[in-house]
Each structure stands twice: as structure tokens, then as C-alpha cells.
Motif scaffolding. Structure first.
Motif, PDB file in Angstrom:
ATOM      1  N   ASP A   1     -13.130  61.521 -28.948  1.00 31.36           N
ATOM      2  CA  ASP A   1     -12.078  60.913 -29.757  1.00 31.36           C
ATOM      3  C   ASP A   1     -12.147  61.463 -31.184  1.00 31.36           C
ATOM      4  O   ASP A   1     -12.962  62.341 -31.489  1.00 31.36           O
ATOM      5  N   GLY A   2     -11.268  60.969 -32.066  1.00 28.29           N
ATOM      6  CA  GLY A   2     -11.101  61.564 -33.386  1.00 28.29           C
ATOM      7  C   GLY A   2     -12.364  61.624 -34.217  1.00 28.29           C
ATOM      8  O   GLY A   2     -12.652  62.634 -34.867  1.00 28.29           O
ATOM      9  N   ASP A   3     -13.141  60.522 -34.214  1.00 26.94           N
ATOM     10  CA  ASP A   3     -14.381  60.517 -35.007  1.00 26.94           C
ATOM     11  C   ASP A   3     -15.594  60.854 -34.152  1.00 26.94           C
ATOM     12  O   ASP A   3     -16.732  60.751 -34.607  1.00 26.94           O
ATOM     13  N   ALA A   4     -15.330  61.277 -32.895  1.00 27.31           N
ATOM     14  CA  ALA A   4     -16.348  61.853 -31.995  1.00 27.31           C
ATOM     15  C   ALA A   4     -17.531  60.932 -31.723  1.00 27.31           C
ATOM     16  O   ALA A   4     -18.630  61.401 -31.462  1.00 27.31           O
ATOM     17  N   ASP A   5     -17.298  59.611 -31.752  1.00 16.33           N
ATOM     18  CA  ASP A   5     -18.397  58.722 -31.342  1.00 16.33           C
ATOM     19  C   ASP A   5     -18.269  58.341 -29.869  1.00 16.33           C
ATOM     20  O   ASP A   5     -19.205  57.817 -29.275  1.00 16.33           O
ATOM     21  N   ARG A   6     -17.103  58.627 -29.253  1.00 16.23           N
ATOM     22  CA  ARG A   6     -16.920  58.373 -27.823  1.00 16.23           C
ATOM     23  C   ARG A   6     -16.731  59.694 -27.083  1.00 16.23           C
ATOM     24  O   ARG A   6     -16.139  60.625 -27.613  1.00 16.23           O
ATOM     25  N   CYS A   7     -17.234  59.735 -25.854  1.00 16.12           N
ATOM     26  CA  CYS A   7     -17.086  60.929 -25.020  1.00 16.12           C
ATOM     27  C   CYS A   7     -16.664  60.520 -23.614  1.00 16.12           C
ATOM     28  O   CYS A   7     -17.214  59.560 -23.050  1.00 16.12           O
ATOM     29  N   PHE A   8     -15.680  61.236 -23.063  1.00 16.39           N
ATOM     30  CA  PHE A   8     -15.222  61.030 -21.692  1.00 16.39           C
ATOM     31  C   PHE A   8     -15.446  62.318 -20.912  1.00 16.39           C
ATOM     32  O   PHE A   8     -15.448  63.407 -21.487  1.00 16.39           O
ATOM     33  N   PHE A   9     -15.620  62.195 -19.595  1.00 15.68           N
ATOM     34  CA  PHE A   9     -16.080  63.312 -18.774  1.00 15.68           C
ATOM     35  C   PHE A   9     -15.084  63.620 -17.658  1.00 15.68           C
ATOM     36  O   PHE A   9     -14.529  62.714 -17.029  1.00 15.68           O
ATOM     37  N   ILE A  10     -14.896  64.924 -17.414  1.00 14.15           N
ATOM     38  CA  ILE A  10     -14.031  65.431 -16.337  1.00 14.15           C
ATOM     39  C   ILE A  10     -14.908  66.232 -15.381  1.00 14.15           C
ATOM     40  O   ILE A  10     -15.705  67.066 -15.824  1.00 14.15           O
ATOM     41  N   ASP A  11     -14.782  65.962 -14.062  1.00 12.87           N
ATOM     42  CA  ASP A  11     -15.610  66.721 -13.114  1.00 12.87           C
ATOM     43  C   ASP A  11     -14.966  68.074 -12.803  1.00 12.87           C
ATOM     44  O   ASP A  11     -13.882  68.395 -13.304  1.00 12.87           O
ATOM     45  N   GLU A  12     -15.646  68.858 -11.971  1.00 12.89           N
ATOM     46  CA  GLU A  12     -15.219  70.245 -11.725  1.00 12.89           C
ATOM     47  C   GLU A  12     -13.899  70.324 -10.967  1.00 12.89           C
ATOM     48  O   GLU A  12     -13.260  71.384 -10.943  1.00 12.89           O
ATOM     49  N   THR A  13     -13.455  69.207 -10.374  1.00 13.30           N
ATOM     50  CA  THR A  13     -12.165  69.199  -9.673  1.00 13.30           C
ATOM     51  C   THR A  13     -11.022  68.772 -10.596  1.00 13.30           C
ATOM     52  O   THR A  13      -9.871  68.707 -10.163  1.00 13.30           O
ATOM     53  N   GLY A  14     -11.348  68.439 -11.848  1.00 14.06           N
ATOM     54  CA  GLY A  14     -10.332  67.988 -12.790  1.00 14.06           C
ATOM     55  C   GLY A  14     -10.131  66.482 -12.820  1.00 14.06           C
ATOM     56  O   GLY A  14      -9.225  65.987 -13.491  1.00 14.06           O
ATOM     57  N   GLN A  15     -10.989  65.749 -12.103  1.00 14.50           N
ATOM     58  CA  GLN A  15     -10.868  64.287 -12.072  1.00 14.50           C
ATOM     59  C   GLN A  15     -11.694  63.652 -13.193  1.00 14.50           C
ATOM     60  O   GLN A  15     -12.809  64.106 -13.500  1.00 14.50           O
ATOM     61  N   ALA A  16     -11.139  62.584 -13.788  1.00 11.12           N
ATOM     62  CA  ALA A  16     -11.871  61.841 -14.818  1.00 11.12           C
ATOM     63  C   ALA A  16     -12.994  61.036 -14.160  1.00 11.12           C
ATOM     64  O   ALA A  16     -12.801  60.420 -13.103  1.00 11.12           O
ATOM     65  N   VAL A  17     -14.171  61.073 -14.772  1.00 10.44           N
ATOM     66  CA  VAL A  17     -15.329  60.309 -14.271  1.00 10.44           C
ATOM     67  C   VAL A  17     -15.253  58.902 -14.852  1.00 10.44           C
ATOM     68  O   VAL A  17     -15.127  58.738 -16.068  1.00 10.44           O
ATOM     69  N   PRO A  18     -15.340  57.856 -14.018  1.00 13.54           N
ATOM     70  CA  PRO A  18     -15.309  56.494 -14.558  1.00 13.54           C
ATOM     71  C   PRO A  18     -16.471  56.271 -15.525  1.00 13.54           C
ATOM     72  O   PRO A  18     -17.622  56.595 -15.195  1.00 13.54           O
ATOM     73  N   PRO A  19     -16.203  55.737 -16.724  1.00 12.79           N
ATOM     74  CA  PRO A  19     -17.300  55.486 -17.667  1.00 12.79           C
ATOM     75  C   PRO A  19     -18.415  54.620 -17.092  1.00 12.79           C
ATOM     76  O   PRO A  19     -19.573  54.791 -17.461  1.00 12.79           O
ATOM     77  N   SER A  20     -18.091  53.718 -16.159  1.00 13.20           N
ATOM     78  CA  SER A  20     -19.143  52.889 -15.556  1.00 13.20           C
ATOM     79  C   SER A  20     -20.156  53.733 -14.785  1.00 13.20           C
ATOM     80  O   SER A  20     -21.343  53.396 -14.725  1.00 13.20           O
ATOM     81  N   ALA A  21     -19.689  54.846 -14.193  1.00 11.42           N
ATOM     82  CA  ALA A  21     -20.615  55.751 -13.506  1.00 11.42           C
ATOM     83  C   ALA A  21     -21.551  56.414 -14.508  1.00 11.42           C
ATOM     84  O   ALA A  21     -22.741  56.625 -14.217  1.00 11.42           O
ATOM     85  N   ILE A  22     -21.034  56.731 -15.695  1.00  7.51           N
ATOM     86  CA  ILE A  22     -21.873  57.304 -16.753  1.00  7.51           C
ATOM     87  C   ILE A  22     -22.893  56.269 -17.226  1.00  7.51           C
ATOM     88  O   ILE A  22     -24.054  56.611 -17.491  1.00  7.51           O
ATOM     89  N   VAL A  23     -22.477  54.998 -17.308  1.00  5.72           N
ATOM     90  CA  VAL A  23     -23.429  53.931 -17.680  1.00  5.72           C
ATOM     91  C   VAL A  23     -24.597  53.916 -16.697  1.00  5.72           C
ATOM     92  O   VAL A  23     -25.773  53.890 -17.096  1.00  5.72           O
ATOM     93  N   GLY A  24     -24.289  53.964 -15.390  1.00  8.38           N
ATOM     94  CA  GLY A  24     -25.350  53.955 -14.381  1.00  8.38           C
ATOM     95  C   GLY A  24     -26.239  55.177 -14.463  1.00  8.38           C
ATOM     96  O   GLY A  24     -27.472  55.074 -14.410  1.00  8.38           O
ATOM     97  N   LEU A  25     -25.623  56.357 -14.613  1.00 10.43           N
ATOM     98  CA  LEU A  25     -26.381  57.610 -14.664  1.00 10.43           C
ATOM     99  C   LEU A  25     -27.342  57.639 -15.858  1.00 10.43           C
ATOM    100  O   LEU A  25     -28.533  57.960 -15.711  1.00 10.43           O
TER     101      LEU A  25
END
Length: 449
Positions: free
Chosen positions: A239-263
């Protein structure tokens, strides 16, 4: 007279420049911040918006006139400011409006050690002082402002917390959204085994390509296309102030943030077995299960960084994560940092051979609705009506920690909570199957609407 009730919000001071926020108000806020903290020295950083330099200069001048010295840490992300506050043990100030539109700007405040200042911990007092024009008179000997760039130290600190040096080579597409990640990513990723595909790294507070808010799916489309087009292993969107990050997998799908919480929780618990991990009421049940499976103690929080950070401190939690893409680390003064999260995900991906889609599948177990907003005139009455409809004995339990959460014995659950700023109810639903989730979603929306 400015409307300070709208300008001074729950977590920061934020509004349109110059209609709501201007240099005069920033200077007063600088003097009042010194009164609030009693500090004789503070650190300040700013984002790339065209109005940020003038607001930063005015805030520093106000602090100087109140007798405090100011370290001007220059351009940086919000988590860069948290690093400055934590490493120097000084109260900190960030001039940013995060993902807000170009005409807005704001001021985020923290105490020494990056401890958050919100409405209950100082912002309400600053609002009252501004409303009554109760601003300190300038002192006889003002403080000074000194420039000090800490970007290299920030990058080194993050890299000391996650070892990415031994991973397989990865192609990483990064959409900085013309925000501060364009400044911080090159410093943090320098020397790592990554082939960087940079997108919109030019610092431009007019956001010419898209809004710097990756929570909106439309703002991820360019990155998703770039990942597919270049064959990248992973996409990162800040995001603009770069304190949040979202992830896209190799197929172009957005990764649910809850999965990142678990990982990330699993990785942090490996370093600190038995620790608490904070999650909010709309985090997937899968993350809660994973925390327990890795020997951690899940602690449930209301949505919002002030609640998360308070529980991080209370439980000495090793990690905390929110579905909004905010991730908090004990190793980082309990503050949120998207960049440290990105390093963890890159390490997890590069330490094994599977693609990201398969890796995160281990942390995604249920079907989720995503957040659905409904405009409602009588919010308390609607919540009572929905709770009454699901009060059947034995089938479901309900609580009001944050809005209304109803949990069923078969693993379905929903949370319905009011927006802090609009006449909206926000619905999140999860179930063991898409069919069970969809049926519950439609049932609840029928009651709400």
C-alpha cells in the motif's frame, strides 16, 4: 475553525490538504506531541506525497519551538518510521495518508519503542487541545532539527530477522503502487537471490497507475497480469505507506491474508515455542488451528491495530496477523511491517521446491466469502435481530467481542460488525465447503437487507 472531530481520528490525524489539514495545524500538533510525550527528542519520517515535506517541516518546527530536538529521517515507509522509533528509543512521527487519495495527508504518532498512540492513548487529548487552541508558547531556547537517513540500518535489521540468503533463486514481481515500497524494496532486497520485476516504483503521490490500496481487488490486476506474463514465482503488492503487503501466487491468484497469518505464525512459533499469537475476529479458523498445531496459544482480538498491539504487549505475543494485511512482530517492537512479512514468505517459498499456490494450500482449509458491506439504518437493531435468529440451543454460540460473531458446531461461522466511519455492516462468512458458506452467507444477508 477546523473540524478537529473529523480530522483527528481513532488512529491518526488525517484529512484533505489544505482544506482540513495544513502547515499551521501540523506545527500546533508538533508542539502538542512534545507536551503529550514529554520528550526532548523525537524522530520524523515522511511519504512521497507532494504535501508531505511542508507538513513534516511544520511539525518539526512546532516540536522545536516546544523545546525538542528533531531527527529528520527523510523519506520512508511507516514501518521504517517504526524502526527509527524502536532502534533510537524515541517518540516517532510519520507524515502519510497511507492508501488515501492523493489530495489527503496525515500524521501517525507513536511513543518511544514504536508504542502506538491512538484515541485512548493520547489522540483525544491532542484533539481537545487543538479545539481549545491550548498550544504551548514557544520556549526561549528552541530545539534543532538534524537530518539522518536510517534506510540502510532498517534494511539490515529486517534481514537480520529472516535468513533469505540460502533460498533458491526466485523471480519476484513487486507492485509499489507509486508508494514508499519503491524506495524501501530496493534497499531491503539488495544482494538477495531474487530477480526483481519492479512495477510503479517511481515515487508519485498522485498515484497515476492505480490507488495504492491492495485490499481492493481492482488494484491487484496489473500485478496479477505481470506475474503471469513474466512467469514470476510470486507477486508482492504494497500500500501507499508500505506497511501492508499482499501476495499473488504463480498462477496470478491472490493469497488469502489468513493463509499468510498461518504460515508466518508457524515460522515464528518455531523460534519461540509456546508463545501467544494474536488474530482478529475475521481471521480464518484455519489460522487458529495452525497456531495450536504448532504449539502456540491463539488470542482473539477486535479488528484494528490499536487492539492488536495492546494484546501483543499484554500477552508478549511473538506474532499477530489481521485479514487486512497488517502483520505484527515481537522482534519489531510489536509493530506492523509488510516488508518483514514479505521476507518470511520469500524464505518459506525459497526453502522448498513447491510453487506458492501449493505452499499456501497447507494453510487454507475453508471457503470464505470475503467482506460484504450492507448499508443499514439501524445497526444495533439489525445485530440484535440477527443474533436472535441464531440463538438456537446447541447449534451455535454467539459473542459480541467485535460486532456479532456466531459459530456453529459444524465449523461454519460468520462475523457481522459495524464500520467505524460509515453506516455499514461488514459481513464475513466461512464454512467447510463453498456450498455451506454460500448458504449461510445468503441467509445472513437476507436478514440484514
Amino acid at each position: 475553525m477546523p473540524d478537529y472531530s473529523r480530522l483527528v481520528k481513532a488512529y491518526d490525524i488525517r484529512g484533505e490538504v489544505p482544506a482540513q489539514l495544513n502547515a499551521d495545524i501540523a506545527a500546533k500538533a508538533g508542539a502538542l506531541f512534545i507536551r503529550l510525550t514529554g520528550a526532548d527528542r523525537i524522530v520524523i519520517a515522511q511519504d512521497m506525497r507532494s504535501t508531505s515535506p511542508a507538513l513534516a517541516q511544520a511539525f518539526a518546527a512546532g516540536a522545536n519551538q516546544a523545546g525538542a530536538d528533531v531527527i529528520d529521517a527523510g523519506l520512508g515507509s511507516t514501518d521504517y518510521l517504526y524502526y527509527c522509533s524502536g532502534s533510537l528509543d524515541l517518540p516517532g512521527v510519520m507524515i502519510t495518508a497511507s492508501h488515501n487519495p492523493a489530495q489527503d495527508n496525515g500524521i501517525k504518532l507513536c511513543r518511544a519503542g514504536a508504542a502506538p498512540i491512538g484515541e485512548d492513548t493520547g489522540l483525544a487529548r491532542i484533539r481537545t487541545w487543538l479545539e481549545t487552541d491550548d498550544v504551548p508558547e514557544p520556549v526561549a531556547t528552541p530545539g534543532t532539527t538534524t537530518r539522518r537517513d536510517l534506510l540502510a540500518e532498517y534494511a539490515a535489521h529486517l534481514n537480520s530477522l529472516v535468513d533469505v540468503s540460502g533460498i533458491r533463486r526466485l523471480k519476484v514481481a513487486v507492485d509499489a503502487g507509486n508508494g514508499m515500497a519503491g524506495h524501501t524494496v530496493p534497499a531491503v532486497f539488495d544482494g538477495l537471490p531474487l530477480d526483481l520485476v519492479p512495477m510503479y516504483f517511481e515515487l508519485d503521490g498522485t498515484f497515476p497507475n492505480h490507488e495504492a490500496n491492495p485490499l481492493e481487488p481492482a488494484n491487484l490486476r496489473d500485478l496479477q497480469a505481470m506475474v503471469e506474463q513474466t512467469g514470476a514465482d510470486i507477486g508482492l503488492a504494497f500500500d501507499g505507506d508500505a506497511d501492508r503487503c499482499f501476495f499473488i501466487d504463480e498462477t496470478g491468484q491472490a493469497v488469502p491474508p489468513s493463509a499468510i497469518v498461518g504460515l508466518v505464525a508457524a515460522r515464528e512459533l518455531a523460534k519461540a515455542p509456546g508463545s501467544a499469537v494474536i488474530h482478529n475476529v475475521i481471521t480464518s479458523a484455519a489460522a487458529v488451528e495452525i497456531i495450536r498445531e504448532h504449539g502456540g496459544t491463539p488470542v482473539r482480538s477486535r479488528v484494528g491495530h490499536s487492539f492488536m498491539k495492546a494484546l501483543m504487549a499484554e500477552h508478549d505475543a511473538v506474532f499477530g496477523g489481521e485479514h487486512s494485511g497488517h502483520y505484527y512482530f515481537r522482534d519489531f517492537w510489536r509493530a506492523d511491517t509488510g516488508m518483514l512479512t514479505a521476507l518470511h514468505v520469500l524464505a518459506a517459498l525459497g526453502e522448498q521446491d513447491r510453487p506458492l499456490s501449493e505452499l499456501v494450500a497447507d494453510y487454507s482449509r475453508y471457503a470464505a466469502s470475503g467482506e460484504i458491506n450492507s448499508e443499514v439504518t439501524d445497526i444495533p437493531g439489525t445485530l440484535d435481530k440477527v443474533e436472535a435468529a441464531y440463538r438456537a440451543p446447541g447449534d451455535a454460540t454467539a459473542d459480541r467481542l467485535d460486532g456479532l460473531t456466531v459459530t456453529f458446531t459444524d465449523g461454519r461461522w460468520f462475523n457481522l460488525r459495524p464500520s467505524n466511519t460509515e453506516p455499514l455492516l461488514r459481513l464475513n462468512v466461512e464454512g467447510p465447503t463453498t456450498a455451506s458458506m454460500t448458504a449461510l452467507r445468503d441467509e445472513v444477508l437476507g436478514l440484514v437487507r
